[in-house]
Design a protein around this motif. Structure first.
Motif, PDB file in Angstrom:
ATOM      1  N   GLY A   2       8.362  38.827  44.465  1.00  0.00           N
ATOM      2  CA  GLY A   2       9.778  38.627  45.037  1.00  0.00           C
ATOM      3  C   GLY A   2      10.109  37.308  45.225  1.00  0.00           C
ATOM      4  O   GLY A   2      11.189  36.445  45.017  1.00  0.00           O
ATOM      5  N   ILE A   3       8.919  36.312  45.693  1.00  0.00           N
ATOM      6  CA  ILE A   3       9.496  35.082  46.101  1.00  0.00           C
ATOM      7  C   ILE A   3       9.668  34.300  44.737  1.00  0.00           C
ATOM      8  O   ILE A   3      10.745  33.411  44.512  1.00  0.00           O
ATOM      9  N   ILE A   4       8.599  34.309  43.588  1.00  0.00           N
ATOM     10  CA  ILE A   4       9.035  33.570  42.446  1.00  0.00           C
ATOM     11  C   ILE A   4      10.069  34.127  41.585  1.00  0.00           C
ATOM     12  O   ILE A   4      10.857  33.199  41.241  1.00  0.00           O
ATOM     13  N   GLY A   5      10.167  35.511  41.610  1.00  0.00           N
ATOM     14  CA  GLY A   5      11.331  36.094  41.061  1.00  0.00           C
ATOM     15  C   GLY A   5      12.722  35.416  41.617  1.00  0.00           C
ATOM     16  O   GLY A   5      13.807  35.123  40.943  1.00  0.00           O
ATOM     17  N   ALA A   6      12.917  35.279  42.858  1.00  0.00           N
ATOM     18  CA  ALA A   6      14.079  34.907  43.469  1.00  0.00           C
ATOM     19  C   ALA A   6      14.251  33.660  43.383  1.00  0.00           C
ATOM     20  O   ALA A   6      15.565  32.920  43.295  1.00  0.00           O
ATOM     21  N   LEU A   7      13.270  32.779  42.953  1.00  0.00           N
ATOM     22  CA  LEU A   7      13.653  31.139  42.927  1.00  0.00           C
ATOM     23  C   LEU A   7      13.779  30.976  41.463  1.00  0.00           C
ATOM     24  O   LEU A   7      13.643  29.758  40.762  1.00  0.00           O
ATOM     25  N   ILE A  39      12.202  33.784  51.830  1.00  0.00           N
ATOM     26  CA  ILE A  39      11.803  35.017  52.679  1.00  0.00           C
ATOM     27  C   ILE A  39      12.773  34.976  53.446  1.00  0.00           C
ATOM     28  O   ILE A  39      13.456  36.139  54.064  1.00  0.00           O
ATOM     29  N   SER A  40      13.502  33.747  54.409  1.00  0.00           N
ATOM     30  CA  SER A  40      14.141  33.922  55.419  1.00  0.00           C
ATOM     31  C   SER A  40      15.645  34.262  55.063  1.00  0.00           C
ATOM     32  O   SER A  40      16.305  34.991  55.938  1.00  0.00           O
ATOM     33  N   ASN A  41      15.975  34.155  53.976  1.00  0.00           N
ATOM     34  CA  ASN A  41      17.352  34.468  53.208  1.00  0.00           C
ATOM     35  C   ASN A  41      17.568  35.796  52.844  1.00  0.00           C
ATOM     36  O   ASN A  41      18.519  36.299  52.438  1.00  0.00           O
ATOM     37  N   GLY A  42      16.174  36.540  52.641  1.00  0.00           N
ATOM     38  CA  GLY A  42      16.339  37.741  52.323  1.00  0.00           C
ATOM     39  C   GLY A  42      16.279  38.056  50.606  1.00  0.00           C
ATOM     40  O   GLY A  42      16.209  38.932  50.098  1.00  0.00           O
ATOM     41  N   SER A  43      16.286  36.910  49.956  1.00  0.00           N
ATOM     42  CA  SER A  43      16.393  36.912  48.425  1.00  0.00           C
ATOM     43  C   SER A  43      15.052  37.470  47.678  1.00  0.00           C
ATOM     44  O   SER A  43      15.312  38.033  46.900  1.00  0.00           O
ATOM     45  N   ALA A  44      14.064  37.055  48.573  1.00  0.00           N
ATOM     46  CA  ALA A  44      12.614  37.511  47.983  1.00  0.00           C
ATOM     47  C   ALA A  44      12.504  39.004  48.255  1.00  0.00           C
ATOM     48  O   ALA A  44      11.975  39.586  47.151  1.00  0.00           O
ATOM     49  N   TYR A  45      13.043  39.503  49.324  1.00  0.00           N
ATOM     50  CA  TYR A  45      12.969  41.114  49.535  1.00  0.00           C
ATOM     51  C   TYR A  45      13.830  41.666  48.309  1.00  0.00           C
ATOM     52  O   TYR A  45      13.391  42.688  47.598  1.00  0.00           O
ATOM     53  N   ASN A  46      15.080  41.185  48.465  1.00  0.00           N
ATOM     54  CA  ASN A  46      15.973  41.648  47.446  1.00  0.00           C
ATOM     55  C   ASN A  46      15.475  41.809  46.109  1.00  0.00           C
ATOM     56  O   ASN A  46      15.692  42.671  45.342  1.00  0.00           O
ATOM     57  N   LYS A  47      14.750  40.669  45.604  1.00  0.00           N
ATOM     58  CA  LYS A  47      14.243  40.675  44.372  1.00  0.00           C
ATOM     59  C   LYS A  47      13.284  41.722  43.885  1.00  0.00           C
ATOM     60  O   LYS A  47      12.876  42.307  42.956  1.00  0.00           O
ATOM     61  N   LEU A  84      12.988  44.402  45.366  1.00  0.00           N
ATOM     62  CA  LEU A  84      13.703  45.846  45.404  1.00  0.00           C
ATOM     63  C   LEU A  84      14.312  45.978  43.965  1.00  0.00           C
ATOM     64  O   LEU A  84      14.266  47.180  43.344  1.00  0.00           O
ATOM     65  N   GLU A  85      14.855  44.585  43.337  1.00  0.00           N
ATOM     66  CA  GLU A  85      15.588  44.701  42.187  1.00  0.00           C
ATOM     67  C   GLU A  85      14.327  45.178  40.937  1.00  0.00           C
ATOM     68  O   GLU A  85      14.527  45.859  40.185  1.00  0.00           O
ATOM     69  N   PHE A  86      13.259  44.519  41.125  1.00  0.00           N
ATOM     70  CA  PHE A  86      11.985  44.644  40.264  1.00  0.00           C
ATOM     71  C   PHE A  86      11.601  46.182  40.300  1.00  0.00           C
ATOM     72  O   PHE A  86      11.234  46.857  39.315  1.00  0.00           O
ATOM     73  N   VAL A 120      10.621  51.879  49.469  1.00  0.00           N
ATOM     74  CA  VAL A 120      10.235  50.421  49.692  1.00  0.00           C
ATOM     75  C   VAL A 120      11.286  50.180  51.137  1.00  0.00           C
ATOM     76  O   VAL A 120      10.686  49.484  51.942  1.00  0.00           O
ATOM     77  N   LYS A 121      12.384  50.584  51.088  1.00  0.00           N
ATOM     78  CA  LYS A 121      13.228  50.440  52.451  1.00  0.00           C
ATOM     79  C   LYS A 121      12.659  50.878  53.467  1.00  0.00           C
ATOM     80  O   LYS A 121      12.641  50.280  54.620  1.00  0.00           O
TER      81      LYS A 121
END
Ligand code: URA
Length: 434
Positions: free
Chosen positions: A97-102, A300-308, A310-312, A323-324
């Motif tokens: 999630g984290i690396i993908g979001a970045l 993590i704090s802006n939700g982009s890692a979690y959203n990534k 989910l997308e994955f 997951v939700k």
């Protein structure tokens, strides 16, 4: 060339040439050299070790013994992450999630769990519908469109290593550090990345039981990486107690999702942020560790890692409603509390014993083709350094069979050591080799 001359040379502790090593490995893979001659060679290596050049050439010969993945179609710097194994290790799931979001490509071939250590593929497959049998085309296209893909190793990567590992297992030569380093790195080099971050776990739940041997292994792997033009960093992490609070396939997915939503345990976050920082440095997304850390915390704090994440999961066919609502994943029929038999501070939670308890519940496999029960596992309620009063809950056991839960209960009780003296939380990052 004659095999006996090469065995003789290694026995006399003389350095083999590049040509000799490649010839030996190629002919062993082709079954022109029998196991008994390779066994004699391995034992000579066990006693005499390998020089720097021999180590690199052995790794390259094993890398080139089968398919190698060509990921050159993937845009950007591809950094692989590898853990030498542990109990409760959900770090890869969180880094997806984290690396993908970045916006860093994360193309990872992963394994299944064997013995008391878990495997990322088994954990992901506890999400209904999740597919890990991606073709190389799907794998590359996924990374190019959403930055992340995880596939179970299907192509024949480093078949020489597979044959040698099985032989080492029955000739008491597994625990030679050069052989371990070349075995791990041959597979990493065959899987097509540009840089490698290694998590070398240390402690009761890890392959390496003490820091000194883990450091030697890390140094050898980093050296192989550099001699192969791959930027390589090894982080020595503590695996004396299980990582985080959840151990078991679906339980670890739940903990990974909670971490991505901002509720991570400090020990997990420390390992995730350290490994992730080196991935971002190698990928040239950050200039220093501090900058990398801020990027990851923000993801993590802006939700982009979690959203990534989910997308994955969705991209690989998984049902994201699980997951939700990750509680739906944890559907074991029995939940048993393990209560403290005395008051004091938690001094030890033997990671290996906890991993073996999860195996006893049916959550791990003895052989690679065994079926596993993804719903079972253990949730720790107290970690090393915590204070506990007699009768308080140390852990919960999730199982589907009363007898197996009884066995696991005894094991979890024995894994905990409670003592009157106050004790600090253990340090998670033990060294960094680069
Ligand atoms: N893991 C590997 O892949 N190889 C070894 O030799 C030991 C652990």
């Amino acid at each position: 060339m004659r095999v006996t001359d090469l065995i003789e040379k290694k026995k006399a502790n003389k350095e083999l040439t590049k040509e000799e090593i490649h010839w030996f490995i190629k002919n062993y893979t082709l079954e022109n050299i029998p196991d008994y001659q390779m066994s004699a060679f391995l034992m000579a290596v066990y006693f005499n070790g390998l020089s720097k050049n021999e180590l690199t050439e052995l790794t390259h010969a094993m890398r080139s013994s089968g398919d190698t993945l060509d990921l050159s179609e993937i845009k950007g710097i591809k950094v692989d992450k590898h853990s030498s194994g542990g109990v409760g290790d959900k770090v890869t799931l969180i880094l997806i999630g984290i690396i993908g979001a970045l916006d860093v490509p994360f193309a990872k071939m992963s394994g299944r769990g064997l013995g008391y250590t878990g495997g990322t593929i088994d954990k992901l497959e506890s999400i209904p519908g999740f597919r890990s049998d991606l073709s190389t085309r799907e794998f590359i296209d996924s990374v190019n469109s959403i930055n992340v893909a995880i596939a179970a190793q299907t192509t024949e990567l480093a078949p020489a290593d597979k044959k040698l590992y099985a032989l080492r297992d029955v000739t008491a030569t597994v625990d030679e550090i050069s052989l371990i380093a070349s075995s791990i790195m041959s597979k990493k080099l065959a899987s097509g990345c540009d840089g490698i971050v290694l998590d070398v776990t240390v402690g009761s739940g890890a392959f390496m039981k003490d820091v000194e041997s883990a450091r030697k292994l890390a140094q050898k792997m980093v050296e192989i990486g550099k001699n192969s033009d791959k930027e390589t960093v090894a982080v020595l992490t503590n695996m004396d107690e299980p990582l985080g609070y959840g151990i078991g396939n679906s339980i670890e997915i739940a903990e990974a999702v909670r971490t991505l939503k901002g509720y991570g345990m400090p020990d997990v976050l420390e390992v995730v942020y350290t490994l992730g920082a080196y991935m971002l440095l190698i990928a040239k997304k950050a200039n220093n560790i501090g900058e990398a850390r801020v990027l990851m915390e923000t993801a993590i704090s802006n939700g982009s890692a979690y959203n990534k994440f989910l997308e994955f999961v969705q991209n690989q066919g998984g049902d994201i409603s699980y997951v939700k609502n990750y509680d739906a994943l944890i559907n074991a029929s029995i939940i048993r509390e393990v209560n403290a038999e005395e008051s004091g501070y938690i001094h030890r939670i033997d990671a290996r014993t906890v991993g073996e308890a999860v195996m006893a519940l049916g959550g791990g496999r003895e052989n690679l083709d065994d079926e596993i029960d993804a719903s079972v596992g253990v949730v720790l309620n107290k970690k090393i350094g915590d204070q506990v009063k007699r009768g308080q809950i140390l852990a919960y056991i999730y199982g589907n069979d009363e007898n197996k839960v009884d066995t696991a209960y005894e094991m979890i009780v024995s894994a905990y050591e409670i003592n009157e003296e106050r004790i600090e939380r253990p340090k998670m990052i033990l060294d960094i080799i680069q």
